[in-house]
Design an enzyme around this catalytic site. Structure first.
Site, PDB file in Angstrom:
ATOM      1  N   ASP A 141       0.835  -1.208   0.000  1.00  0.00           N
ATOM      2  CA  ASP A 141       0.000   0.000   0.000  1.00  0.00           C
ATOM      3  C   ASP A 141       0.866   1.253   0.000  1.00  0.00           C
ATOM      4  OD1 ASP A 141      -2.504   1.127  -0.160  1.00  0.00           O
ATOM      5  OD2 ASP A 141      -2.835   1.191   2.005  1.00  0.00           O
ATOM      6  N   HIS A 162      -5.812   5.638   6.813  1.00  0.00           N
ATOM      7  CA  HIS A 162      -5.005   6.653   6.122  1.00  0.00           C
ATOM      8  C   HIS A 162      -5.164   7.969   6.869  1.00  0.00           C
ATOM      9  CE1 HIS A 162      -3.704   4.501   2.428  1.00  0.00           C
ATOM     10  NE2 HIS A 162      -4.637   3.662   2.856  1.00  0.00           N
ATOM     11  N   ASN A 179      -0.793   6.117   4.533  1.00  0.00           N
ATOM     12  CA  ASN A 179      -1.179   5.285   5.670  1.00  0.00           C
ATOM     13  C   ASN A 179      -0.682   5.931   6.965  1.00  0.00           C
ATOM     14  OD1 ASN A 179      -2.147   2.434   4.701  1.00  0.00           O
ATOM     15  ND2 ASN A 179      -0.491   2.991   3.326  1.00  0.00           N
ATOM     16  N   CYS A 215      -4.155   5.352  -2.719  1.00  0.00           N
ATOM     17  CA  CYS A 215      -4.833   4.382  -3.573  1.00  0.00           C
ATOM     18  C   CYS A 215      -4.984   4.987  -4.958  1.00  0.00           C
ATOM     19  CB  CYS A 215      -6.196   4.023  -2.981  1.00  0.00           C
ATOM     20  SG  CYS A 215      -7.153   2.957  -4.072  1.00  0.00           S
TER      21      CYS A 215
HETATM   22 ZN    ZN Z   1      -4.734   1.698   2.148  1.00  0.00          ZN
END
Ligand code: ZN
Length: 302
Positions: free
Chosen positions: A15, A209, A249, A240
């Site tokens: 991520d 996030h 994050n 994203c």
């Molecule tokens: Zn994420």
């Protein structure tokens, strides 16, 4: 597990990196994973097995998997969206746990993985079954569980209905993701408790996030409500590609600092995280969003 221990699932290699514009070399990804392990991480979201045209940063997923450091006590998670991704991840022989993703709204589910929300639940159940058949474990994350970039508010009842259906497939945990950073601690407290009441022994993981500055408050609320695994990315990297305006994050070092200072055990060494933050910042050519790595060490080392 002791009630005062909290597990961190390190998500920087997946991520954290997936939204970076410059492609990070496989070598650097493997180094990042090795550094996270050296700092104490024992579960790592290593990569995602998705269409490389959709997420170019993850095009080397198979190679990253092949080069994962060998540690018996480390669980490597591979993120997958469908059967084809699950097959790829399992074929590497190095992925211990498949991470499926479902999305709470149809519009975001179509943008993220070209499925309806219900379709994503069906796919996740199939992925979890494939993991089990292969002798691995499967878990699932509900994206946009606290709000959707396209449809706005997400009803808790919708999330709970998904949780109930997913639980039947036997995931080792269910994750609640605030993909676009809109959650607040009261919402987190309520939803984590409701999920725990609904599916009992299945552990709850959370994924936040820090887009609007509520990330750490949400982590605290989730832990207080009984979540025992926190997704976090070293440096606070992340975003994203399919969620407009999504940013990083919660930073692993910030989460570890807060929890350890508050008396929880994470098993992760803060000093090594800070060093890794600085290494990553040099690699990226910018200061990363995490706060603790920019502040003086406290308490002072004697
Ligand atoms: Zn994420």
């Amino acid at each position: 597990m002791y009630t005062n221990s909290v597990e961190i699932l390190e998500v920087a290699p997946r991520d954290g990196l997936q939204n970076e514009k410059t492609v990070i070399a496989t070598d650097e990804k493997v180094s990042l994973i090795a550094r996270a392990i050296a700092a104490g991480a024992r579960r790592i979201e290593a990569t995602s097995f998705v269409n490389p045209r959709a997420v170019p940063q993850m095009a080397d997923a198979d190679e990253v998997a092949a080069r994962l450091p060998h540690h018996d006590d480390v669980t490597y998670v591979g993120l997958v969206m469908n059967q084809r991704g699950a097959e790829r991840a399992l074929a590497t022989g190095r992925i211990d746990q498949l991470g499926a993703v479902v999305v709470a709204t149809d519009t975001f589910a179509m943008a993220n993985q070209n499925q309806t929300s219900d379709g994503s639940v069906d796919a996740a159940r199939a992925i979890i079954a494939m993991a089990q058949t292969a002798g691995k474990t499967g878990q699932v994350t509900i994206a946009a569980a606290f709000g959707c970039p396209f449809e706005g508010e997400v009803a808790e009842e919708r999330v709970l209905a998904m949780v109930e259906s997913l639980a039947e497939a036997g995931p080792v945990e269910i994750g609640l993701a605030d993909t676009i950073g809109v959650a607040n601690p009261a919402h987190v407290d309520r939803l984590v408790r409701r999920v725990r009441d609904l599916v009992g022994p299945i552990p709850v993981r959370v994924h936040f996030h820090n887009t609007r500055g509520t990330g750490l408050a949400n982590v605290w609320a989730a832990v207080a409500a009984g979540a025992r695994t926190i997704d976090a990315a070293i440096g606070g990297l992340g975003g994203c590609p399919f969620a407009p305006g999504a940013s990083g994050n919660v930073a692993t070092e910030d989460v570890v600092y807060m929890l350890e200072r508050a008396g929880f055990q994470t098993g992760i060494d803060l000093g090594q995280l800070v060093e890794t933050n600085h290494w990553l910042g040099t690699l990226m050519g910018r200061t990363l969003p995490g706060m603790v790595a920019r502040a003086p060490v406290f308490p002072k080392l004697s």
